[in-house]
Enzyme design. Structure first.
Site, mmCIF file in Angstrom:
data_model
loop_
_atom_site.group_PDB
_atom_site.id
_atom_site.type_symbol
_atom_site.label_atom_id
_atom_site.label_comp_id
_atom_site.label_asym_id
_atom_site.label_seq_id
_atom_site.Cartn_x
_atom_site.Cartn_y
_atom_site.Cartn_z
ATOM 1 N N THR A 155 5.572 -2.462 22.850
ATOM 2 C CA THR A 155 4.932 -1.185 22.486
ATOM 3 C C THR A 155 5.980 -0.166 22.012
ATOM 4 O OG1 THR A 155 3.271 -1.600 24.187
ATOM 5 C CG2 THR A 155 3.457 0.660 23.391
ATOM 6 N N VAL A 156 7.030 0.036 22.788
ATOM 7 C CA VAL A 156 8.023 1.072 22.464
ATOM 8 C C VAL A 156 8.990 0.582 21.386
ATOM 9 C CG1 VAL A 156 9.735 2.656 23.417
ATOM 10 C CG2 VAL A 156 7.823 1.929 24.838
ATOM 11 N N GLY A 197 7.120 10.392 28.576
ATOM 12 C CA GLY A 197 6.925 9.937 27.188
ATOM 13 C C GLY A 197 7.470 10.879 26.141
ATOM 14 N N GLY A 238 -1.648 0.251 25.555
ATOM 15 C CA GLY A 238 -0.182 0.177 25.679
ATOM 16 C C GLY A 238 0.410 1.243 26.577
ATOM 17 N N GLU A 281 2.388 -0.104 32.590
ATOM 18 C CA GLU A 281 3.574 -0.946 32.745
ATOM 19 C C GLU A 281 3.151 -2.417 32.702
ATOM 20 O OE1 GLU A 281 6.797 0.398 32.988
ATOM 21 O OE2 GLU A 281 5.549 2.066 32.377
ATOM 22 N N ASP A 321 5.704 4.317 39.441
ATOM 23 C CA ASP A 321 6.260 4.747 38.149
ATOM 24 C C ASP A 321 6.489 6.270 38.163
ATOM 25 O OD1 ASP A 321 6.729 4.307 35.116
ATOM 26 O OD2 ASP A 321 5.211 5.877 35.200
ATOM 27 N N LYS A 338 10.141 8.409 37.954
ATOM 28 C CA LYS A 338 10.393 9.568 37.090
ATOM 29 C C LYS A 338 10.781 10.792 37.930
ATOM 30 C CE LYS A 338 7.143 7.784 33.686
ATOM 31 N NZ LYS A 338 5.716 7.627 33.377
HETATM 32 P P1 NDP Z 1 6.249 -4.226 26.464
HETATM 33 O O1 NDP Z 1 5.839 -5.143 27.544
HETATM 34 O O2 NDP Z 1 5.259 -3.826 25.444
HETATM 35 O O3 NDP Z 1 7.532 -4.832 25.697
HETATM 36 C C1 NDP Z 1 8.608 -5.411 26.362
HETATM 37 C C2 NDP Z 1 9.495 -6.078 25.331
HETATM 38 O O4 NDP Z 1 10.652 -6.605 25.984
HETATM 39 C C3 NDP Z 1 8.816 -7.275 24.619
HETATM 40 O O5 NDP Z 1 9.177 -7.294 23.273
HETATM 41 C C4 NDP Z 1 9.399 -8.498 25.338
HETATM 42 O O6 NDP Z 1 9.501 -9.651 24.514
HETATM 43 C C5 NDP Z 1 10.788 -7.975 25.672
HETATM 44 N N1 NDP Z 1 11.372 -8.645 26.822
HETATM 45 C C6 NDP Z 1 10.866 -8.709 28.069
HETATM 46 N N2 NDP Z 1 11.694 -9.441 28.855
HETATM 47 C C7 NDP Z 1 12.702 -9.854 28.071
HETATM 48 C C8 NDP Z 1 13.844 -10.675 28.270
HETATM 49 N N3 NDP Z 1 14.075 -11.211 29.465
HETATM 50 N N4 NDP Z 1 14.679 -10.895 27.249
HETATM 51 C C9 NDP Z 1 14.445 -10.359 26.029
HETATM 52 N N5 NDP Z 1 13.374 -9.575 25.777
HETATM 53 C C10 NDP Z 1 12.517 -9.346 26.779
HETATM 54 O O7 NDP Z 1 6.868 -2.942 27.184
HETATM 55 P P2 NDP Z 1 6.880 -1.450 26.664
HETATM 56 O O8 NDP Z 1 7.344 -1.394 25.274
HETATM 57 O O9 NDP Z 1 5.596 -0.792 27.031
HETATM 58 O O10 NDP Z 1 7.973 -0.803 27.653
HETATM 59 C C11 NDP Z 1 9.348 -0.974 27.426
HETATM 60 C C12 NDP Z 1 10.120 -0.017 28.316
HETATM 61 O O11 NDP Z 1 9.756 1.315 27.989
HETATM 62 C C13 NDP Z 1 9.825 -0.164 29.807
HETATM 63 O O12 NDP Z 1 10.982 0.139 30.537
HETATM 64 C C14 NDP Z 1 8.776 0.910 30.065
HETATM 65 O O13 NDP Z 1 8.763 1.344 31.400
HETATM 66 C C15 NDP Z 1 9.278 1.990 29.146
HETATM 67 N N6 NDP Z 1 8.281 2.963 28.720
HETATM 68 C C16 NDP Z 1 7.095 2.546 28.204
HETATM 69 C C17 NDP Z 1 6.182 3.463 27.734
HETATM 70 C C18 NDP Z 1 4.866 3.065 27.161
HETATM 71 O O14 NDP Z 1 4.065 3.957 26.857
HETATM 72 N N7 NDP Z 1 4.582 1.791 26.996
HETATM 73 C C19 NDP Z 1 6.469 4.910 27.807
HETATM 74 C C20 NDP Z 1 7.774 5.238 28.350
HETATM 75 C C21 NDP Z 1 8.636 4.284 28.801
HETATM 76 P P3 NDP Z 1 8.209 -10.337 23.828
HETATM 77 O O15 NDP Z 1 7.639 -9.319 22.874
HETATM 78 O O16 NDP Z 1 8.741 -11.510 23.114
HETATM 79 O O17 NDP Z 1 7.278 -10.664 24.945
HETATM 80 N N1 HSE Z 2 3.213 3.405 32.271
HETATM 81 C C1 HSE Z 2 3.766 4.672 32.018
HETATM 82 C C2 HSE Z 2 2.650 5.718 32.094
HETATM 83 C C3 HSE Z 2 4.390 4.706 30.649
HETATM 84 O O1 HSE Z 2 1.466 5.341 32.102
HETATM 85 O O2 HSE Z 2 2.952 6.909 32.195
HETATM 86 C C4 HSE Z 2 5.117 5.994 30.346
HETATM 87 O O3 HSE Z 2 6.245 6.131 31.146
#
Ligand code: NDP
Ligand code: HSE
Length: 444
Positions: free
Chosen positions: A14-15, A136, A189, A192, A203, A207
């Protein structure tokens, strides 16, 4: 035009994909502002075969994020995988040791290892930026690190989890079921990878521990924070709160008290006319009370691909401009190790919902237990009888389980300690059918 700033991006979910899309959509603007382009030279994720929402250009693929972190083809490592240990920790450590700047959105990692990683960044003279890790798209880290850095902060609080706020808003405004609203938050999306982190309050506590460190220079261990999630909030609570003129929110609060720092994440009732009640859906808000700046409230999207990518990109642009600040505002050597305050000393008003057997004397026993602890009641509302077990009729047939009623109590100002003692005694009396629900009322 100067050399491009080269990025290694680990995590294309997602990010990560939000960031790739932003850097592509705004490449020209960003290049004009910085005087140099930003180029993603390497990427890593779990599955190379997975279809992604955008092209990855000529970026080199790495199966191993640690190898990407060490690779000299990029000078800034962007960690967007998640997880408090494992590959995220290993890769961030490897990048810092290789004297690379690091940008991460990973609050779980930082809540557990943030101080150690900040020390590593400090000793290698590089940045560890994490704007996206809290609230965020709201630039709260920048606000504390830069704009409010000269203030003594007395309190920092907020709606820090978008998923929980989304679920509570859907339950309140659309009478949606908890599980159904959570599913939608996951599809959008917001949640977590393991949504227990969201709904269990962890979570938001991750924060809050970062905000506590930034605001007070206090290294509060994450597990010192008192955490309650929203998994036990029922439609009965939502309905009762609405009828009484309140709204239920999951709130994180850290404040200086005469006994030390109090830090907690709990569901709370806020008055429907309060600014916090207006914050609905995935929106977050963070309030800061500074001694010179006064009281500030920042409101904005707390999760999701675009807002989070915007925060990550701002950290990258700071690096491109050569801005390297201590991750927690001051050197790690001056951070004070403190213990979170035991909530026994917490003072305030409380909402209590009891499922009480519909029999003579039950209410008298309950009010006696409250008065034994000097808890004075502002209101008592007995709601229409309901079945003890779901699916049963309200009026039991002879020999069937006894009917029970929801009783809602609102207390006057009292202490956490008194409330817990009174509720323990009520449970022991056997006049209620399930554990009492207790929610603090927050005057914000
Ligand atoms: P996702 O689950 O959408 O994406 C995680 C990504 O990391 C995927 O591309 C996955 O690969 C990859 N990944 C996971 N494990 C491994 C590994 N062992 N080796 C290599 N790549 C790996 O997560 P998000 O994008 O939602 O979140 C990412 C981070 O951002 C987290 O720390 C989350 O807490 C933080 N965050 C998220 C927010 C949100 O709104 N979603 C907001 C603020 C922070 P693959 O695609 O191949 O499965
Ligand atoms: N899972 C977190 C939330 C993502 O819902 O706020 C942003 O940090």
């Amino acid at each position: 035009m100067s050399e491009p700033l080269t990025l290694g991006v680990a995590g294309l979910g997602t990010v990560g994909m939000g960031l790739i899309q932003l850097l592509s959509a705004h490449a020209t603007r960003i290049e004009k502002m910085l005087g140099r382009p930003i180029t993603v030279t390497g990427v890593s994720a779990r599955s190379r075969k997975k279809e992604r929402e955008a092209a990855l250009g000529g970026a080199q693929w790495f199966d191993d994020p640690v190898a990407l972190a060490k690779d000299p083809s990029n000078s800034v490592f962007i960690e967007l995988m998640g997880g408090e240990d494992g590959p995220a920790k290993a890769a961030v450590e490897a990048a810092l040791k290789a004297k690379k700047h690091v940008v991460t959105a990973n609050k779980a990692l930082l809540a557990k290892h943030g101080i150690a990683l900040a020390k590593l960044a400090e000793s290698n003279g590089v940045a560890l930026n994490f704007e996206a890790a809290v609230a965020g798209g709201i630039p709260i880290i920048k606000m504390l690190r830069e704009a409010l850095a000269a203030n003594e902060v007395r309190r920092v609080y907020g709606i820090l989890n978008g998923t929980c706020n989304f679920i509570l808003s859907k339950m309140t405004d659309e009478k949606r079921a908890f599980a159904d609203a959570l599913k939608e938050a996951q599809e959008k999306g917001y949640a977590e990878a393991d949504p227990t982190f969201d709904i269990g309050g962890f979570d938001a506590a991750h924060k809050l521990s970062l905000l506590t460190c930034l605001a007070f220079g206090a290294a509060v261990a994450f597990d010192e924070i008192h955490v309650e999630g929203i998994e036990n909030i029922t439609s009965a609570d939502i309905e009762a709160a609405t009828e009484l003129g309140y709204c239920i929110k999951l709130l994180g609060v850290a404040m200086q008290t005469e006994h030390g720092i109090e830090a907690r994440v709990t569901p709370v009732l806020v008055a429907e006319e309060s600014a916090l009640a207006e914050v609905s859906g995935v929106t977050n808000c963070v309030g800061i009370d500074g001694d010179f700046a006064g009281n500030l409230l920042l409101v904005g999207p707390g999760a999701g691909s675009k807002p989070t990518a915007s925060a990550v990109a701002s950290d990258i642009m700071d690096v491109a401009r050569g801005l390297v600040l201590p991750p927690f505002i001051r050197p790690t050597s001056v951070l004070e190790k403190v213990k979170g305050l035991n909530l026994k000393a917490h003072q305030g008003n409380y909402y209590v919902r009891l499922k009480v057997y519909d029999r003579p004397g039950a209410m008298a026993a309950i009010t006696k237990r409250m008065s034994d602890e000097n808890v004075s009641l502002e209101s008592i509302v007995q709601r229409r009888p309901g079945p003890v077990h779901p699916g049963q009729a309200a009026e039991p047939a002879p020999g069937e389980a006894e009917a029970a009623v929801n009783v809602i109590l609102i207390t006057h100002d009292t202490t956490e300690d008194a409330m817990r003692k009174a509720l323990r005694a009520i449970e022991k009396d056997g006049k209620i059918t399930e554990r009492p629900q207790m929610i603090r009322i927050e005057d914000l």
